[in-house]
Design a protein around this motif. Structure first.
Motif, PDB file in Angstrom:
ATOM      1  N   ALA A  20       0.840  -1.209   0.000  1.00 11.19           N
ATOM      2  CA  ALA A  20       0.000   0.000   0.000  1.00 11.19           C
ATOM      3  C   ALA A  20       0.874   1.258   0.000  1.00 11.19           C
ATOM      4  CB  ALA A  20      -0.924  -0.012   1.210  1.00 11.19           C
ATOM      5  N   ILE A  21       1.968   1.228   0.757  1.00  9.32           N
ATOM      6  CA  ILE A  21       2.868   2.391   0.801  1.00  9.32           C
ATOM      7  C   ILE A  21       3.504   2.618  -0.559  1.00  9.32           C
ATOM      8  CG2 ILE A  21       5.019   3.261   1.796  1.00  9.32           C
ATOM      9  CD1 ILE A  21       4.290   1.957   4.392  1.00  9.32           C
ATOM     10  N   LEU A  22       3.920   1.535  -1.209  1.00  9.60           N
ATOM     11  CA  LEU A  22       4.539   1.670  -2.529  1.00  9.60           C
ATOM     12  C   LEU A  22       3.554   2.235  -3.546  1.00  9.60           C
ATOM     13  CD1 LEU A  22       6.735  -1.535  -2.893  1.00  9.60           C
ATOM     14  CD2 LEU A  22       7.475   0.836  -2.671  1.00  9.60           C
ATOM     15  N   ARG A  23       2.308   1.753  -3.481  1.00  7.06           N
ATOM     16  CA  ARG A  23       1.307   2.279  -4.421  1.00  7.06           C
ATOM     17  C   ARG A  23       1.065   3.762  -4.161  1.00  7.06           C
ATOM     18  NH1 ARG A  23      -1.227  -2.920  -3.819  1.00  7.06           N
ATOM     19  NH2 ARG A  23      -2.472  -2.168  -2.070  1.00  7.06           N
ATOM     20  N   MET A  24       1.039   4.134  -2.873  1.00 12.55           N
ATOM     21  CA  MET A  24       0.803   5.537  -2.533  1.00 12.55           C
ATOM     22  C   MET A  24       1.977   6.408  -2.982  1.00 12.55           C
ATOM     23  SD  MET A  24      -0.244   7.130   1.163  1.00 12.55           S
ATOM     24  CE  MET A  24      -1.644   6.021   1.235  1.00 12.55           C
ATOM     25  N   ILE A  25       3.194   5.876  -2.896  1.00 13.38           N
ATOM     26  CA  ILE A  25       4.376   6.670  -3.245  1.00 13.38           C
ATOM     27  C   ILE A  25       4.578   6.751  -4.757  1.00 13.38           C
ATOM     28  CG2 ILE A  25       6.900   6.731  -3.090  1.00 13.38           C
ATOM     29  CD1 ILE A  25       6.687   5.592  -0.302  1.00 13.38           C
ATOM     30  N   LEU A  26       4.411   5.620  -5.454  1.00 14.68           N
ATOM     31  CA  LEU A  26       4.789   5.577  -6.864  1.00 14.68           C
ATOM     32  C   LEU A  26       3.618   5.708  -7.837  1.00 14.68           C
ATOM     33  CD1 LEU A  26       7.454   2.721  -6.652  1.00 14.68           C
ATOM     34  CD2 LEU A  26       7.846   5.188  -6.697  1.00 14.68           C
ATOM     35  N   VAL A  27       2.511   5.051  -7.556  1.00 16.45           N
ATOM     36  CA  VAL A  27       1.416   5.001  -8.537  1.00 16.45           C
ATOM     37  C   VAL A  27       0.508   6.227  -8.429  1.00 16.45           C
ATOM     38  CG1 VAL A  27      -0.557   3.677  -9.364  1.00 16.45           C
ATOM     39  CG2 VAL A  27       1.483   2.495  -8.512  1.00 16.45           C
ATOM     40  N   VAL A 186       6.203  19.372  -8.714  1.00 17.70           N
ATOM     41  CA  VAL A 186       6.815  19.823  -7.450  1.00 17.70           C
ATOM     42  C   VAL A 186       5.864  19.569  -6.286  1.00 17.70           C
ATOM     43  CG1 VAL A 186       7.600  21.851  -6.168  1.00 17.70           C
ATOM     44  CG2 VAL A 186       8.279  21.544  -8.542  1.00 17.70           C
ATOM     45  N   MET A 187       4.593  19.892  -6.460  1.00 14.05           N
ATOM     46  CA  MET A 187       3.616  19.679  -5.393  1.00 14.05           C
ATOM     47  C   MET A 187       3.513  18.201  -5.016  1.00 14.05           C
ATOM     48  SD  MET A 187       0.562  22.264  -6.586  1.00 14.05           S
ATOM     49  CE  MET A 187      -0.610  21.257  -5.707  1.00 14.05           C
ATOM     50  N   LEU A 188       3.488  17.323  -6.029  1.00  8.07           N
ATOM     51  CA  LEU A 188       3.334  15.887  -5.751  1.00  8.07           C
ATOM     52  C   LEU A 188       4.565  15.337  -5.025  1.00  8.07           C
ATOM     53  CD1 LEU A 188       1.710  14.711  -9.106  1.00  8.07           C
ATOM     54  CD2 LEU A 188       0.607  15.018  -6.890  1.00  8.07           C
ATOM     55  N   VAL A 189       5.751  15.730  -5.480  1.00  6.88           N
ATOM     56  CA  VAL A 189       6.976  15.258  -4.801  1.00  6.88           C
ATOM     57  C   VAL A 189       6.999  15.750  -3.362  1.00  6.88           C
ATOM     58  CG1 VAL A 189       9.484  15.482  -4.782  1.00  6.88           C
ATOM     59  CG2 VAL A 189       8.309  15.063  -6.923  1.00  6.88           C
ATOM     60  N   THR A 190       6.568  16.981  -3.138  1.00  2.51           N
ATOM     61  CA  THR A 190       6.555  17.544  -1.780  1.00  2.51           C
ATOM     62  C   THR A 190       5.574  16.790  -0.889  1.00  2.51           C
ATOM     63  OG1 THR A 190       7.040  19.719  -2.711  1.00  2.51           O
ATOM     64  CG2 THR A 190       6.225  19.661  -0.460  1.00  2.51           C
ATOM     65  N   MET A 191       4.376  16.547  -1.416  1.00  2.07           N
ATOM     66  CA  MET A 191       3.349  15.867  -0.620  1.00  2.07           C
ATOM     67  C   MET A 191       3.772  14.450  -0.258  1.00  2.07           C
ATOM     68  SD  MET A 191      -0.076  17.155  -2.630  1.00  2.07           S
ATOM     69  CE  MET A 191      -1.131  16.014  -1.738  1.00  2.07           C
ATOM     70  N   LEU A 234      13.323   7.514  -2.803  1.00  2.65           N
ATOM     71  CA  LEU A 234      12.027   7.268  -3.442  1.00  2.65           C
ATOM     72  C   LEU A 234      11.472   8.537  -4.089  1.00  2.65           C
ATOM     73  CD1 LEU A 234      10.388   4.937  -0.759  1.00  2.65           C
ATOM     74  CD2 LEU A 234      11.126   4.303  -3.059  1.00  2.65           C
ATOM     75  N   SER A 235      11.684   9.677  -3.446  1.00  2.59           N
ATOM     76  CA  SER A 235      11.208  10.939  -4.030  1.00  2.59           C
ATOM     77  C   SER A 235      11.958  11.258  -5.317  1.00  2.59           C
ATOM     78  CB  SER A 235      11.385  12.085  -3.022  1.00  2.59           C
ATOM     79  OG  SER A 235      10.622  11.853  -1.860  1.00  2.59           O
ATOM     80  N   MET A 236      13.257  10.932  -5.355  1.00  2.60           N
ATOM     81  CA  MET A 236      14.020  11.097  -6.593  1.00  2.60           C
ATOM     82  C   MET A 236      13.429  10.239  -7.713  1.00  2.60           C
ATOM     83  SD  MET A 236      16.824  13.023  -6.778  1.00  2.60           S
ATOM     84  CE  MET A 236      17.986  13.931  -5.772  1.00  2.60           C
ATOM     85  N   TYR A 268      16.493  20.351  -2.030  1.00  2.00           N
ATOM     86  CA  TYR A 268      15.099  20.641  -1.701  1.00  2.00           C
ATOM     87  C   TYR A 268      14.471  19.497  -0.893  1.00  2.00           C
ATOM     88  CZ  TYR A 268      10.091  21.303  -2.457  1.00  2.00           C
ATOM     89  OH  TYR A 268       8.739  21.440  -2.275  1.00  2.00           O
ATOM     90  N   LEU A 269      14.778  18.263  -1.293  1.00  3.46           N
ATOM     91  CA  LEU A 269      14.213  17.115  -0.566  1.00  3.46           C
ATOM     92  C   LEU A 269      14.726  17.067   0.867  1.00  3.46           C
ATOM     93  CD1 LEU A 269      14.262  14.327  -3.304  1.00  3.46           C
ATOM     94  CD2 LEU A 269      12.276  15.484  -2.315  1.00  3.46           C
TER      95      LEU A 269
END
Length: 372
Positions: A20-27, A186-191, A234-236, A268-269
């Motif tokens: 679930a975490i992977l789907r939330m982070i990547l998909v 930018v917004m998505l990577v930040t969130m 992961l953010s990268m 920034y990250l």
């Protein structure tokens, strides 16, 4: 280094163990990046207009034809009674009423000017402002066409006219997707980065494993780095996938150095993940961490300059916006991607972000010792 290596192995195993975490982070961010720019279109079309034509002259018909053929307006009604058209606005069947008064053509020919009246339904402020702007542009073109027509008549005494020719730099077609997609990325990577990072330490508190870590000889700096680095990586990856989607779906190719973009992203990250870690050291539950993160993310996004220019905000809001890391990265994204800016152009933004990263992570380390 060995301690950090073991901590990173533990963190990555925890992350990859939960699909679930992977789907939330990547998909999830990828779907949002594809859907949001297409749905959140700044261009307003299909504005319903009611025309009150009390002149029925040739010029009045030409004006109505210019409006309806522009592609922005739909003719909802055409009559001679203003009150009747106003009821259409009250019933939400028309967004705009244009009244062409009697003797419109006669006054236009005689005095070379003639008034028209426009009433706009301002319940939807954006639609009202854009609709009025479209109408103003159509009337200006209509005026210019009449002037050109009269200029060729010998009895007409031409007056000096200032003509304006303009070009759009860095976004020639004024495509809103070109300047919105980098900002949304930018917004998505930040969130994703800050919220996932904020939940991480709190999760350890809730399941009790933080107590086991606290009794080990792991230092505070090693602990914070162990929590920060996995989400930094992961953010990268999310950012890389986002750039790929921007290129394949929207045809946006960065004009500047891509390495410079990643260099700024790396700093920034550290800032936004450090903020997430700082929140997690204060929060006692995942619900608290999520609520506080959502509070900050909403303010950051709405005051980032993506939707409203920072220069248009009140002075107190501009002060807050200058403390907002998202506003600096959105500016850098547009400068590097659209304008091809170099290191010297983004040096100020990079310095501010580096300072915020130092402050957030230092506070996270200090606060972890007090409350964890």
């Amino acid at each position: 280094m060995r301690t950090i290596k073991f901590l990173l192995q533990k963190e990555f195993r925890q992350i990859f163990r939960d699909p679930a975490i992977l789907r939330m982070i990547l998909v999830a961010p990828m779907i949002q990046l594809i859907v949001l720019p297409m749905a959140a279109d700044y261009e307003v079309k299909n504005i319903r207009i009611a025309v009150v034509d009390q002149d029925h002259s040739t010029y009045a018909h030409d004006l109505v034809e210019s409006i309806t053929s522009s592609g922005y307006f739909i003719l909802a009604d055409y009559n001679t009674n203003y009150k009747q058209s106003l009821t259409l606005v009250e019933d939400n069947e028309a967004d705009l009423v244009l009244q062409i008064p009697p003797q419109f053509e006669q006054q236009l020919v005689r005095d070379q000017e003639a008034p028209v009246y426009m009433a706009v339904n301002a319940i939807n402020g954006t639609k009202a402002i854009v609709g009025a702007a479209y109408m103003g542009r159509i009337l200006m073109n209509f005026n210019n066409n009449i002037r050109s027509e009269w200029m060729h008549q010998p009895e007409f005494n031409p007056v000096p006219v200032i003509s304006l020719t303009s070009s759009n730099w860095y976004n020639p077609l004024m495509s809103y997707k070109v300047f919105m997609v980098p900002g949304i990325l930018v917004m998505l990577v930040t969130m994703i980065g800050s919220m996932m990072c904020a939940l991480n330490i709190v999760r350890e508190k809730e399941i009790g494993t933080i107590e086991q870590i606290n009794v080990t000889p792991i230092g505070k700096v090693h602990f914070i780095l162990g929590k920060l680095i996995p989400f930094w990586v992961l953010s990268m990856i999310v950012f890389t996938i986002g750039l790929t989607i921007a290129r394949l779906v929207y045809g946006i190719v960065p004009l500047g150095n891509i390495g410079l973009l990643y260099g700024f992203l790396a700093v920034y990250l550290l800032a936004v993940l450090g903020l997430g870690l700082l929140i997690s050291t204060f929060a006692a539950t995942q619900q608290q961490a999520m609520s506080v993160s959502f509070f900050f993310i909403m303010i950051f996004n709405l005051m980032s300059g993506l939707f409203t220019p920072i220069e248009s905000m009140p002075e107190w809001a501009q002060v807050i916006a200058h403390l907002n890391p998202v506003s600096y990265f959105i500016e850098v994204m547009r400068m590097v991607v659209l304008k091809g800016s170099g290191v010297s152009d983004i040096a100020y933004n990079l310095g501010i972000i580096a300072l915020l990263a130092l402050v957030f992570n230092t506070l996270a380390i200090l606060n972890y010792r007090k409350n964890a």
